[in-house]
Design a protein around this motif. Sequence first.
Motif, short mmCIF file in Angstrom:
data_model
loop_
_atom_site.label_atom_id
_atom_site.label_comp_id
_atom_site.label_asym_id
_atom_site.label_seq_id
_atom_site.Cartn_x
_atom_site.Cartn_y
_atom_site.Cartn_z
N SER A 93 0.85 -1.18 0.00
CA SER A 93 0.00 0.00 0.00
C SER A 93 0.89 1.23 0.00
CB SER A 93 -0.94 -0.01 1.21
OG SER A 93 -0.20 -0.10 2.40
N PRO A 94 0.39 2.36 -0.52
CA PRO A 94 1.23 3.57 -0.59
C PRO A 94 1.45 4.19 0.79
CG PRO A 94 -0.99 4.03 -1.35
CD PRO A 94 -0.93 2.56 -1.09
N GLY A 95 2.56 4.86 0.94
CA GLY A 95 2.87 5.58 2.17
C GLY A 95 3.41 4.69 3.27
N ALA A 96 3.99 5.32 4.27
CA ALA A 96 4.52 4.61 5.43
C ALA A 96 3.43 4.47 6.48
CB ALA A 96 5.71 5.35 6.00
N PRO A 97 3.47 3.39 7.26
CA PRO A 97 2.44 3.20 8.29
C PRO A 97 2.50 4.26 9.39
CG PRO A 97 3.81 1.24 8.03
CD PRO A 97 4.38 2.29 7.16
N ASP A 98 3.67 4.83 9.62
CA ASP A 98 3.82 5.89 10.62
C ASP A 98 5.09 6.68 10.30
OD1 ASP A 98 6.11 4.51 11.73
OD2 ASP A 98 4.76 3.27 12.91
N ALA A 99 5.35 7.71 11.08
CA ALA A 99 6.51 8.57 10.81
C ALA A 99 7.72 8.21 11.66
CB ALA A 99 6.12 10.03 11.09
N VAL A 100 7.67 7.06 12.34
CA VAL A 100 8.73 6.70 13.27
C VAL A 100 9.39 5.39 12.86
CG1 VAL A 100 9.27 6.49 15.74
CG2 VAL A 100 7.24 7.73 15.04
N GLY A 101 9.61 5.18 11.60
CA GLY A 101 10.21 3.95 11.13
C GLY A 101 11.62 3.73 11.66
N ARG A 102 11.96 2.49 11.84
CA ARG A 102 13.28 2.05 12.28
C ARG A 102 14.05 1.67 11.03
NH1 ARG A 102 14.32 -3.20 12.65
NH2 ARG A 102 16.08 -3.92 13.87
N ALA A 103 15.10 2.43 10.71
CA ALA A 103 15.83 2.23 9.45
C ALA A 103 16.77 1.04 9.53
CB ALA A 103 16.60 3.49 9.08
N VAL A 104 16.64 0.16 8.56
CA VAL A 104 17.51 -1.01 8.43
C VAL A 104 18.41 -0.82 7.22
CG1 VAL A 104 17.53 -3.52 8.04
CG2 VAL A 104 15.77 -2.49 9.50
N ILE A 105 17.82 -0.31 6.14
CA ILE A 105 18.56 -0.02 4.91
C ILE A 105 18.51 1.49 4.72
CG2 ILE A 105 18.54 -0.29 2.40
CD1 ILE A 105 17.18 -3.05 2.96
N TYR A 106 19.67 2.10 4.58
CA TYR A 106 19.75 3.54 4.39
C TYR A 106 21.13 3.87 3.84
CZ TYR A 106 21.79 3.05 9.07
OH TYR A 106 22.53 2.64 10.15
N PRO A 107 21.28 5.01 3.19
CA PRO A 107 22.57 5.38 2.62
C PRO A 107 23.68 5.37 3.68
CG PRO A 107 20.88 6.83 1.77
CD PRO A 107 20.24 6.01 2.87
N GLY A 108 24.74 4.63 3.38
CA GLY A 108 25.91 4.58 4.26
C GLY A 108 25.89 3.49 5.30
N VAL A 109 24.81 2.73 5.42
CA VAL A 109 24.74 1.71 6.47
C VAL A 109 25.89 0.71 6.36
CG1 VAL A 109 23.14 0.19 5.22
CG2 VAL A 109 23.23 0.11 7.72
N SER A 110 26.30 0.37 5.16
CA SER A 110 27.38 -0.62 5.00
C SER A 110 28.73 -0.12 5.50
CB SER A 110 27.48 -1.07 3.54
OG SER A 110 27.81 0.03 2.73
N ALA A 111 28.88 1.19 5.66
CA ALA A 111 30.14 1.77 6.15
C ALA A 111 30.19 1.85 7.68
CB ALA A 111 30.33 3.17 5.57
N LEU A 112 29.11 1.45 8.33
CA LEU A 112 29.04 1.58 9.79
C LEU A 112 29.40 0.27 10.48
CD1 LEU A 112 25.83 3.77 10.11
CD2 LEU A 112 28.21 4.49 9.87
N THR A 113 30.65 -0.12 10.37
CA THR A 113 31.13 -1.35 11.00
C THR A 113 32.30 -1.02 11.92
OG1 THR A 113 32.63 -1.82 9.18
CG2 THR A 113 30.43 -2.79 9.05
N GLY A 114 32.49 -1.84 12.92
CA GLY A 114 33.60 -1.64 13.84
C GLY A 114 33.36 -0.46 14.75
N THR A 115 34.45 0.15 15.20
CA THR A 115 34.37 1.31 16.07
C THR A 115 34.65 2.56 15.25
OG1 THR A 115 35.08 0.01 17.98
CG2 THR A 115 35.30 2.40 18.15
N LEU A 116 33.72 3.49 15.30
CA LEU A 116 33.81 4.76 14.58
C LEU A 116 33.56 5.90 15.56
CD1 LEU A 116 31.41 3.74 11.67
CD2 LEU A 116 33.89 3.80 11.55
N THR A 117 33.97 7.08 15.19
CA THR A 117 33.60 8.23 16.01
C THR A 117 32.18 8.65 15.63
OG1 THR A 117 34.39 9.89 14.45
CG2 THR A 117 35.99 9.07 16.10
N VAL A 118 31.56 9.41 16.50
CA VAL A 118 30.23 9.95 16.20
C VAL A 118 30.29 10.78 14.92
CG1 VAL A 118 28.47 11.58 17.01
CG2 VAL A 118 29.40 9.87 18.58
N ALA A 119 31.36 11.55 14.75
CA ALA A 119 31.52 12.36 13.53
C ALA A 119 31.58 11.46 12.29
CB ALA A 119 32.78 13.22 13.62
N ASP A 120 32.26 10.32 12.38
CA ASP A 120 32.33 9.38 11.26
C ASP A 120 30.95 8.84 10.91
OD1 ASP A 120 35.10 9.59 10.98
OD2 ASP A 120 35.49 7.83 12.24
#
Length: 163
Positions: A69-96
């Motif tokens: 169905s069109p649209g999101a069920p709510d505005a508070v979705g929990r992101a699993v797939i998003y730009p850059g997610v694959s780069a978030l491995t190991g220990t990073l700084t908050v800035a990273d």
Amino acid sequence: MDADVRDLRAADHLLHTLAAELALPEGAFGCTHLVRGERPRVTLSLALPSEPLLRTAQERLTAGGHEVSPGAPDAVGRAVIYPGVSALTGTLTVADVLSRSAIDRVTVLGTPGRPAPDTPLMTAGHVRPQWLDGELVLTAMPAVGGTLVPFEVPEPTPCCADH
């Protein structure tokens, strides 16, 4: 999309499977949404960078037997797939984390301000921010040695597991 999934791990797995099957581009978002009520479940939403891609994905999902169905069920979705997610491995700084991904902000449970940009964040390869007021926000919690960890852990201990 309602795939009649009951838990977050299964929903995460389904999102990754669909992303691979649909060959989703880097700018795509895939989120989970908790639905309460008579039939508690986890629904999924996809946001794609263009209308033609969205139409193609809807057609392929519907042809695959999924209820779309069109649209999101709510505005508070929990992101699993998003730009850059694959780069978030190991220990990073908050800035990273902020510079390498679509995450807009990091908050820390129990603290009023934002963490310092050089604060280390141990990701364990599992970073699930949530949409809050139009921003993708990662909630973290303090860990050993002045580090942070994402609030959501990859394999949570069930409530009352020691009973």
